[in-house]
Design a protein around this motif. Structure first.
Motif, PDB file in Angstrom:
ATOM      1  N   LEU A  75      44.376  54.147  37.885  1.00  0.00           N
ATOM      2  CA  LEU A  75      44.308  53.147  38.752  1.00  0.00           C
ATOM      3  C   LEU A  75      42.933  52.361  38.815  1.00  0.00           C
ATOM      4  CD1 LEU A  75      45.526  54.936  42.076  1.00  0.00           C
ATOM      5  CD2 LEU A  75      46.841  53.474  40.221  1.00  0.00           C
ATOM      6  N   ALA A  76      42.828  50.884  38.715  1.00  0.00           N
ATOM      7  CA  ALA A  76      41.491  50.163  38.978  1.00  0.00           C
ATOM      8  C   ALA A  76      41.669  49.109  39.923  1.00  0.00           C
ATOM      9  CB  ALA A  76      41.479  49.514  37.585  1.00  0.00           C
TER      10      ALA A  76
ATOM     11  N   HIS B 124      40.397  45.461  41.789  1.00  0.00           N
ATOM     12  CA  HIS B 124      39.793  44.398  41.592  1.00  0.00           C
ATOM     13  C   HIS B 124      38.530  44.280  42.527  1.00  0.00           C
ATOM     14  CE1 HIS B 124      39.342  39.911  42.056  1.00  0.00           C
ATOM     15  NE2 HIS B 124      40.177  39.682  41.074  1.00  0.00           N
ATOM     16  N   PRO B 125      37.524  43.422  41.901  1.00  0.00           N
ATOM     17  CA  PRO B 125      36.060  43.666  42.486  1.00  0.00           C
ATOM     18  C   PRO B 125      35.656  42.953  44.087  1.00  0.00           C
ATOM     19  CG  PRO B 125      36.152  42.163  40.581  1.00  0.00           C
ATOM     20  CD  PRO B 125      37.449  42.741  40.768  1.00  0.00           C
ATOM     21  N   SER B 126      36.726  42.208  44.022  1.00  0.00           N
ATOM     22  CA  SER B 126      36.772  41.235  45.351  1.00  0.00           C
ATOM     23  C   SER B 126      37.854  41.335  46.216  1.00  0.00           C
ATOM     24  CB  SER B 126      36.089  39.918  45.078  1.00  0.00           C
ATOM     25  OG  SER B 126      36.844  39.200  44.160  1.00  0.00           O
ATOM     26  N   LEU B 127      39.109  41.468  45.677  1.00  0.00           N
ATOM     27  CA  LEU B 127      40.201  41.257  46.312  1.00  0.00           C
ATOM     28  C   LEU B 127      40.793  42.747  46.482  1.00  0.00           C
ATOM     29  CD1 LEU B 127      41.892  38.318  44.011  1.00  0.00           C
ATOM     30  CD2 LEU B 127      40.579  38.167  46.367  1.00  0.00           C
ATOM     31  N   ASP B 128      41.796  42.755  47.473  1.00  0.00           N
ATOM     32  CA  ASP B 128      42.441  43.973  47.978  1.00  0.00           C
ATOM     33  C   ASP B 128      43.708  44.128  46.993  1.00  0.00           C
ATOM     34  OD1 ASP B 128      41.729  46.062  49.197  1.00  0.00           O
ATOM     35  OD2 ASP B 128      42.419  45.296  51.306  1.00  0.00           O
ATOM     36  N   VAL B 129      43.320  44.268  45.785  1.00  0.00           N
ATOM     37  CA  VAL B 129      44.519  44.294  44.504  1.00  0.00           C
ATOM     38  C   VAL B 129      44.031  45.462  43.687  1.00  0.00           C
ATOM     39  CG1 VAL B 129      45.285  43.400  42.480  1.00  0.00           C
ATOM     40  CG2 VAL B 129      44.795  41.768  44.600  1.00  0.00           C
ATOM     41  N   VAL B 130      45.088  46.282  43.438  1.00  0.00           N
ATOM     42  CA  VAL B 130      45.022  47.438  42.520  1.00  0.00           C
ATOM     43  C   VAL B 130      45.980  47.311  41.337  1.00  0.00           C
ATOM     44  CG1 VAL B 130      45.576  50.033  42.444  1.00  0.00           C
ATOM     45  CG2 VAL B 130      44.571  49.140  44.559  1.00  0.00           C
ATOM     46  N   TYR B 131      45.235  47.726  40.412  1.00  0.00           N
ATOM     47  CA  TYR B 131      45.994  47.747  39.173  1.00  0.00           C
ATOM     48  C   TYR B 131      46.381  49.140  38.447  1.00  0.00           C
ATOM     49  CZ  TYR B 131      44.162  43.123  39.167  1.00  0.00           C
ATOM     50  OH  TYR B 131      43.644  41.904  39.426  1.00  0.00           O
ATOM     51  N   ALA B 132      47.838  49.404  38.107  1.00  0.00           N
ATOM     52  CA  ALA B 132      48.106  50.462  37.500  1.00  0.00           C
ATOM     53  C   ALA B 132      48.703  50.667  36.115  1.00  0.00           C
ATOM     54  CB  ALA B 132      49.566  51.135  38.456  1.00  0.00           C
ATOM     55  N   ALA B 133      48.220  51.672  35.415  1.00  0.00           N
ATOM     56  CA  ALA B 133      48.756  51.710  33.908  1.00  0.00           C
ATOM     57  C   ALA B 133      49.802  52.544  33.995  1.00  0.00           C
ATOM     58  CB  ALA B 133      47.543  52.547  33.339  1.00  0.00           C
ATOM     59  N   LEU B 134      50.873  52.078  33.847  1.00  0.00           N
ATOM     60  CA  LEU B 134      52.300  52.840  33.724  1.00  0.00           C
ATOM     61  C   LEU B 134      52.381  53.193  32.342  1.00  0.00           C
ATOM     62  CD1 LEU B 134      54.461  49.996  35.646  1.00  0.00           C
ATOM     63  CD2 LEU B 134      52.886  51.819  36.524  1.00  0.00           C
TER      64      LEU B 134
ATOM     65  N   ALA C 181      40.093  48.530  32.926  1.00  0.00           N
ATOM     66  CA  ALA C 181      38.988  48.164  33.440  1.00  0.00           C
ATOM     67  C   ALA C 181      38.796  46.581  33.703  1.00  0.00           C
ATOM     68  CB  ALA C 181      37.695  48.424  32.354  1.00  0.00           C
ATOM     69  N   VAL C 182      38.432  46.349  34.778  1.00  0.00           N
ATOM     70  CA  VAL C 182      38.494  44.994  35.469  1.00  0.00           C
ATOM     71  C   VAL C 182      36.824  44.358  35.354  1.00  0.00           C
ATOM     72  CG1 VAL C 182      38.918  43.570  37.438  1.00  0.00           C
ATOM     73  CG2 VAL C 182      40.183  45.495  36.903  1.00  0.00           C
ATOM     74  N   SER C 183      36.937  43.412  34.933  1.00  0.00           N
ATOM     75  CA  SER C 183      35.477  42.620  34.816  1.00  0.00           C
ATOM     76  C   SER C 183      34.898  42.296  36.279  1.00  0.00           C
ATOM     77  CB  SER C 183      35.505  41.328  34.121  1.00  0.00           C
ATOM     78  OG  SER C 183      36.304  40.519  34.796  1.00  0.00           O
ATOM     79  N   PRO C 184      33.358  42.610  36.096  1.00  0.00           N
ATOM     80  CA  PRO C 184      32.882  42.325  37.459  1.00  0.00           C
ATOM     81  C   PRO C 184      33.293  40.994  38.068  1.00  0.00           C
ATOM     82  CG  PRO C 184      31.362  43.136  35.982  1.00  0.00           C
ATOM     83  CD  PRO C 184      32.555  42.779  35.123  1.00  0.00           C
ATOM     84  N   ASN C 185      33.481  39.944  37.506  1.00  0.00           N
ATOM     85  CA  ASN C 185      33.906  38.458  37.969  1.00  0.00           C
ATOM     86  C   ASN C 185      35.172  38.481  38.464  1.00  0.00           C
ATOM     87  OD1 ASN C 185      35.228  38.200  35.720  1.00  0.00           O
ATOM     88  ND2 ASN C 185      33.810  36.763  34.674  1.00  0.00           N
ATOM     89  N   GLY C 186      36.008  39.519  38.190  1.00  0.00           N
ATOM     90  CA  GLY C 186      37.443  39.595  38.434  1.00  0.00           C
ATOM     91  C   GLY C 186      38.399  38.596  37.818  1.00  0.00           C
TER      92      GLY C 186
END
Length: 367
Positions: A49-50, A52-62, A96-101
């Motif tokens: 799980l990763a 987003h740096p500013s949004l309430d969003v989660v990314y999942a590797a399936l 991995a998510v970039s710092p600027n989203g």
């Protein structure tokens, strides 16, 4: 209340997780109240799980489905899919998510691919567009040689080549980290490489490769506040430290054993995490099921093993430092443990609490 999203392996990957779950405990009383509160998505094997740096969003590797999916938080403990799963690569195991989203980089263990995705303003994954010029050529002149290798999908990095040219080895991309200068570092566990990329157009351009000793198996990384890059190796039980020269070229400046008593072939380091102040690093040794602590020396260019402690779990796949404590995910024991850390010495002080959780493989703090 202190809360975490919890990723894990589902039945297709020999686990019991039903999707992304919630681990929660009362603020200040985690040692007695931390518990698994159940799944909030029905998602097959969200192994990494990763956020987003500013949004309430989660990314999942399936991982088992070779895809990545985004989820938006829509309630106190609720996640809603933000679009369908996006095909990525075989065995996608790290995001991995970039710092600027604006960018997500996925590492694929199964086929060695490193894949870049753009992120929309709402955090949604934007599938990479195919090469329009190539599509036009195919339409005008046909599909070309039917025996030719398939074109690299848009957004993918350059395929790795074994620097040792050894038979029987395969590329296994395993992790990515965004660097302060805007480049991206990735590891290739199968080919003993740390690779450096520039973001260009919709894809990635290989800038440099640092070759580690054969058979070390670089797995995960930590970017230190000093700018150094620390890389833990799964097969040789070491942590290598890399530094960039004035011209931006990276090289190894030191290495240290994860622990003086780690056994190669028995112990297999997994995650690497640092304390908030950057004075200590922690890696987990699957096999002996221990946590190794290392002190950062100088200005970040050297490491010294300082302590080894029982993790309290079987097969510690992931861990993180949170408010002066260490949370450890035990993939095979179906547990998460909480360990106190000595603020002065960095040493883990033993297991304070254990929570049951289904095949946990990734812990991510909620905002």
């Amino acid at each position: 209340m202190t809360r975490f999203w919890l990723g894990g392996y589902g039945p297709a990957m020999e686990g019991s997780a039903e999707g992304i779950g919630v681990l929660a405990g009362d603020e200040g009383r985690e040692a007695t109240t931390l518990a698994y509160r159940g799944p909030v998505t029905q998602t097959p094997s969200p192994s990494w799980l990763a956020a987003h740096p500013s949004l309430d969003v989660v990314y999942a590797a399936l991982e088992g489905d070779a895809a990545v999916q985004a989820f938006a938080r829509t309630g106190e403990l609720a996640l809603t899919p933000l679009g369908d799963p996006v095909p990525t690569g075989d065995g996608v195991c790290h995001l991995a998510v970039s710092p600027n989203g604006q960018t997500l980089v996925a590492s694929c263990y199964g086929d060695g691919r490193v894949v870049r995705f753009a992120l929309a303003a709402d955090g949604r994954l934007v599938p990479a567009k195919e090469d329009a010029a190539a599509a036009l050529r195919a339409a005008l002149f046909g599909d070309g040689d039917p025996d030719a290798a398939p074109a690299t999908p848009a957004g993918d990095g350059i395929a790795a080549v074994d620097p040792y040219g050894a038979a029987g080895r395969a590329s296994h991309a395993h992790a990515a980290a965004f660097l302060p200068d805007g480049r991206v570092a990735t590891t290739d566990l199968g080919f003993d490489l740390v690779r450096f990329w520039r973001l260009q157009g919709p894809g990635l351009v290989l800038d440099q490769e640092v070759v580690l000793p054969r058979g070390t198996g670089p797995r995960h990384m930590v970017v230190h506040p000093s700018g150094h890059l620390h890389v833990v190796t799964e097969y040789s039980c070491e942590v290598f430290t890399l530094a960039a020269a004035a011209d931006g070229t990276w090289d190894v400046v030191s290495s240290a054993p994860a622990s003086p008593i780690a056994q190669i072939g028995v112990d297999f380091p997994a995650e690497l995490a640092r304390s908030k102040d950057g004075q200590f690093l922690y890696t987990a040794l699957r096999g002996s099921n221990t946590i190794a602590a290392l002190r950062v020396r100088g200005s970040g260019e050297a490491l010294e093993p300082v302590a080894l402690a029982d993790s309290g779990v079987d097969w510690p796949r992931h861990h993180l430092v949170y408010q002066g404590k260490l949370l450890v995910a035990g993939q095979r024991s179906d547990t998460v443990t909480l360990l106190d850390l000595d603020e002065r010495t960095g040493a883990p002080l033993g297991v304070r609490h254990e929570a049951q959780a289904p095949a946990p493989t990734s812990i991510l703090p909620l905002r």
